[in-house]
Design a protein around this motif. Structure first.
Motif, PDB file in Angstrom:
ATOM      1  N   LEU A 159       0.818  -1.208   0.000  1.00 52.43           N
ATOM      2  CA  LEU A 159       0.000   0.000   0.000  1.00 52.43           C
ATOM      3  C   LEU A 159       0.855   1.263   0.000  1.00 52.43           C
ATOM      4  N   ASN A 160       0.732   2.033  -1.079  1.00 59.38           N
ATOM      5  CA  ASN A 160       1.469   3.286  -1.232  1.00 59.38           C
ATOM      6  C   ASN A 160       0.558   4.514  -1.250  1.00 59.38           C
ATOM      7  N   ALA A 161      -0.710   4.300  -0.980  1.00 59.72           N
ATOM      8  CA  ALA A 161      -1.682   5.389  -0.872  1.00 59.72           C
ATOM      9  C   ALA A 161      -2.795   4.911   0.049  1.00 59.72           C
ATOM     10  N   PHE A 162      -3.485   5.847   0.663  1.00 57.10           N
ATOM     11  CA  PHE A 162      -4.554   5.536   1.612  1.00 57.10           C
ATOM     12  C   PHE A 162      -4.040   4.829   2.863  1.00 57.10           C
ATOM     13  N   GLU A 163      -2.725   4.783   3.037  1.00 56.77           N
ATOM     14  CA  GLU A 163      -2.203   4.138   4.242  1.00 56.77           C
ATOM     15  C   GLU A 163      -2.617   4.890   5.500  1.00 56.77           C
ATOM     16  N   LYS A 203      -2.427   6.932  -9.716  1.00 51.27           N
ATOM     17  CA  LYS A 203      -1.743   5.955  -8.855  1.00 51.27           C
ATOM     18  C   LYS A 203      -2.580   5.633  -7.624  1.00 51.27           C
ATOM     19  N   TYR A 204      -3.275   6.643  -7.088  1.00 53.45           N
ATOM     20  CA  TYR A 204      -4.161   6.391  -5.955  1.00 53.45           C
ATOM     21  C   TYR A 204      -5.248   5.389  -6.346  1.00 53.45           C
ATOM     22  N   GLY A 205      -5.768   5.538  -7.547  1.00 51.51           N
ATOM     23  CA  GLY A 205      -6.775   4.601  -8.024  1.00 51.51           C
ATOM     24  C   GLY A 205      -6.237   3.182  -8.109  1.00 51.51           C
ATOM     25  N   LYS A 206      -5.004   3.056  -8.600  1.00 50.97           N
ATOM     26  CA  LYS A 206      -4.381   1.732  -8.674  1.00 50.97           C
ATOM     27  C   LYS A 206      -4.217   1.120  -7.293  1.00 50.97           C
ATOM     28  N   ASN A 207      -3.837   1.942  -6.329  1.00 50.31           N
ATOM     29  CA  ASN A 207      -3.670   1.435  -4.966  1.00 50.31           C
ATOM     30  C   ASN A 207      -5.009   1.096  -4.316  1.00 50.31           C
ATOM     31  N   LEU A 237     -16.241  23.061  -4.906  1.00 52.34           N
ATOM     32  CA  LEU A 237     -15.261  21.971  -4.888  1.00 52.34           C
ATOM     33  C   LEU A 237     -15.451  20.988  -6.047  1.00 52.34           C
ATOM     34  N   PHE A 238     -16.467  21.191  -6.862  1.00 53.37           N
ATOM     35  CA  PHE A 238     -16.736  20.252  -7.955  1.00 53.37           C
ATOM     36  C   PHE A 238     -15.558  20.101  -8.926  1.00 53.37           C
ATOM     37  N   PRO A 239     -14.883  21.198  -9.342  1.00 50.14           N
ATOM     38  CA  PRO A 239     -13.737  21.020 -10.257  1.00 50.14           C
ATOM     39  C   PRO A 239     -12.648  20.120  -9.666  1.00 50.14           C
ATOM     40  N   LEU A 240     -12.392  20.250  -8.380  1.00 54.51           N
ATOM     41  CA  LEU A 240     -11.384  19.395  -7.754  1.00 54.51           C
ATOM     42  C   LEU A 240     -11.835  17.937  -7.754  1.00 54.51           C
ATOM     43  N   MET A 241     -13.107  17.704  -7.486  1.00 53.57           N
ATOM     44  CA  MET A 241     -13.627  16.336  -7.506  1.00 53.57           C
ATOM     45  C   MET A 241     -13.443  15.699  -8.879  1.00 53.57           C
ATOM     46  N   VAL A 242     -13.649  16.485  -9.940  1.00 51.23           N
ATOM     47  CA  VAL A 242     -13.489  15.961 -11.304  1.00 51.23           C
ATOM     48  C   VAL A 242     -12.018  15.671 -11.594  1.00 51.23           C
ATOM     49  N   ILE A 243     -11.146  16.605 -11.223  1.00 57.97           N
ATOM     50  CA  ILE A 243      -9.711  16.467 -11.504  1.00 57.97           C
ATOM     51  C   ILE A 243      -9.117  15.280 -10.744  1.00 57.97           C
ATOM     52  N   LYS A 244      -9.640  15.024  -9.553  1.00 59.90           N
ATOM     53  CA  LYS A 244      -9.213  13.840  -8.805  1.00 59.90           C
ATOM     54  C   LYS A 244      -9.918  12.579  -9.321  1.00 59.90           C
ATOM     55  N   GLY A 245     -11.222  12.706  -9.537  1.00 65.56           N
ATOM     56  CA  GLY A 245     -12.050  11.536  -9.770  1.00 65.56           C
ATOM     57  C   GLY A 245     -11.798  10.821 -11.080  1.00 65.56           C
ATOM     58  N   ILE A 246     -11.561  11.568 -12.164  1.00 71.79           N
ATOM     59  CA  ILE A 246     -11.362  10.917 -13.460  1.00 71.79           C
ATOM     60  C   ILE A 246     -10.095  10.054 -13.471  1.00 71.79           C
ATOM     61  N   PRO A 247      -8.920  10.589 -13.100  1.00 74.47           N
ATOM     62  CA  PRO A 247      -7.733   9.719 -13.099  1.00 74.47           C
ATOM     63  C   PRO A 247      -7.823   8.605 -12.059  1.00 74.47           C
ATOM     64  N   PHE A 248      -8.473   8.891 -10.924  1.00 75.15           N
ATOM     65  CA  PHE A 248      -8.662   7.850  -9.911  1.00 75.15           C
ATOM     66  C   PHE A 248      -9.459   6.683 -10.481  1.00 75.15           C
ATOM     67  N   ALA A 249     -10.567   6.993 -11.148  1.00 75.99           N
ATOM     68  CA  ALA A 249     -11.409   5.949 -11.725  1.00 75.99           C
ATOM     69  C   ALA A 249     -10.659   5.153 -12.793  1.00 75.99           C
ATOM     70  N   LEU A 250      -9.865   5.853 -13.603  1.00 72.23           N
ATOM     71  CA  LEU A 250      -9.072   5.163 -14.616  1.00 72.23           C
ATOM     72  C   LEU A 250      -8.068   4.214 -13.966  1.00 72.23           C
ATOM     73  N   GLY A 251      -7.388   4.697 -12.943  1.00 72.95           N
ATOM     74  CA  GLY A 251      -6.424   3.850 -12.249  1.00 72.95           C
ATOM     75  C   GLY A 251      -7.070   2.659 -11.577  1.00 72.95           C
ATOM     76  N   TYR A 252      -8.256   2.885 -11.054  1.00 63.12           N
ATOM     77  CA  TYR A 252      -8.968   1.827 -10.324  1.00 63.12           C
ATOM     78  C   TYR A 252      -9.532   0.782 -11.266  1.00 63.12           C
ATOM     79  N   TYR A 253     -10.317   1.203 -12.262  1.00 59.59           N
ATOM     80  CA  TYR A 253     -11.032   0.247 -13.092  1.00 59.59           C
ATOM     81  C   TYR A 253     -10.191  -0.361 -14.213  1.00 59.59           C
ATOM     82  N   LEU A 254      -9.188   0.383 -14.703  1.00 62.58           N
ATOM     83  CA  LEU A 254      -8.341  -0.174 -15.755  1.00 62.58           C
ATOM     84  C   LEU A 254      -7.367  -1.198 -15.224  1.00 62.58           C
ATOM     85  N   ASN A 255      -7.200  -1.243 -13.905  1.00 67.02           N
ATOM     86  CA  ASN A 255      -6.193  -2.138 -13.330  1.00 67.02           C
ATOM     87  C   ASN A 255      -6.805  -3.266 -12.496  1.00 67.02           C
ATOM     88  N   ILE A 256      -8.119  -3.440 -12.581  1.00 68.61           N
ATOM     89  CA  ILE A 256      -8.726  -4.554 -11.888  1.00 68.61           C
ATOM     90  C   ILE A 256      -8.139  -5.862 -12.394  1.00 68.61           C
TER      91      ILE A 256
END
Length: 260
Positions: A159-163, A203-207, A237-256
């Protein structure tokens, strides 16, 4: 009360001097746990007076090894891009959240600054273990070591994120006291370009996929938005949620199904 500061590093030469020097003004020792940096991180940390350990493994392993070597009654889990303010004082509980003051420049700084200002104004709601946007960084050392023992070895090693969220989750399974919040206790440098910031959240999404099927999985799903926000604050705060959320989702779902 003796305080040990533990700082994981990997090629952190740009910020480690300030992190160590500010820590030694307020704490009894600083332990830098380095993942074999190829820049001047170790040299700078030692010159500033930190004790340096070099350990292979995840950020969580670095946190754990630092706490094992610490001699303080309390351990502060600092990041290498943080440094202390004069507000770091007045400790009353065994679990302490350190309010962050954002410093830096550019769009990432502006977005993160707005986020922290809003969240810290609503700190009571945001200390929720699963839903909150504030994670404590200062713990009674013995309590922290017991919490580390509860984390499955498979997560410790990878674990390198959310620790910090996993640590908080386990601590609160053991601790029934109050969580103290100290406003503006640390500065947090946000100098990333937008591209680097989005790569970090990829990377957070991958972790995050490492938490699938564990008791910590709910942390990912329940932290999609900050608690206690008005409609206007959510819009801000919506722009920040988008800027975080899109790469997070890509990292999470593309690496299942793939290794992190």
């Amino acid at each position: 009360m003796k305080i040990s500061v533990v700082i994981p590093t990997l090629n952190s030469e740009k910020t480690i001097k300030l992190a160590v020097s500010s820590s030694l003004k307020l704490a009894d020792e600083v332990i830098v746990v380095d993942s074999f940096s190829t820049d001047r991180t170790v040299e700078i940390a030692e010159k500033e007076g930190a004790k340096v350990l070099q350990v292979k493994g995840s950020r969580l392993i670095a946190r754990i090894e630092g706490a094992k070597h610490a001699k303080g009654e309390y351990v502060v889990n600092l990041d290498s891009d943080m440094y202390f303010s004069e507000n770091f004082k007045g400790f009353e509980e065994k679990v302490i959240a350190l309010g962050e003051i954002t410093v830096g420049k550019g769009i990432v700084y502006k977005l993160m600054s707005a986020d922290r200002e809003i969240v810290h104004e609503k700190w009571a709601e945001n200390l929720s273990v699963n839903k909150g946007g504030i994670i404590p960084r200062m713990y009674d050392r013995q309590l922290l070591l017991k919490a580390y023992e509860m984390i499955p070895p498979s997560l410790r090693d990878k674990l390198n994120a959310f620790e910090d969220s996993v640590i908080y989750y386990n601590v609160m399974k053991l601790y029934k006291g109050k969580v103290q919040f100290i406003p503006g206790a640390v500065y947090h440098i946000e100098d990333d370009s937008l591209w680097r910031f989005m790569k970090k959240w990829y990377k957070y999404g991958k972790n995050a996929k490492l938490l699938r099927g564990t008791e910590y999985e709910r942390i990912i799903y329940e932290r999609k938005s900050r608690p206690g926000l008005t409609l206007g604050e959510k819009v801000k705060l919506f722009p920040l949620m988008v800027i975080k959320g899109i790469p997070f989702a890509l990292g999470y779902y593309l690496n299942i199904g793939n290794k992190v």
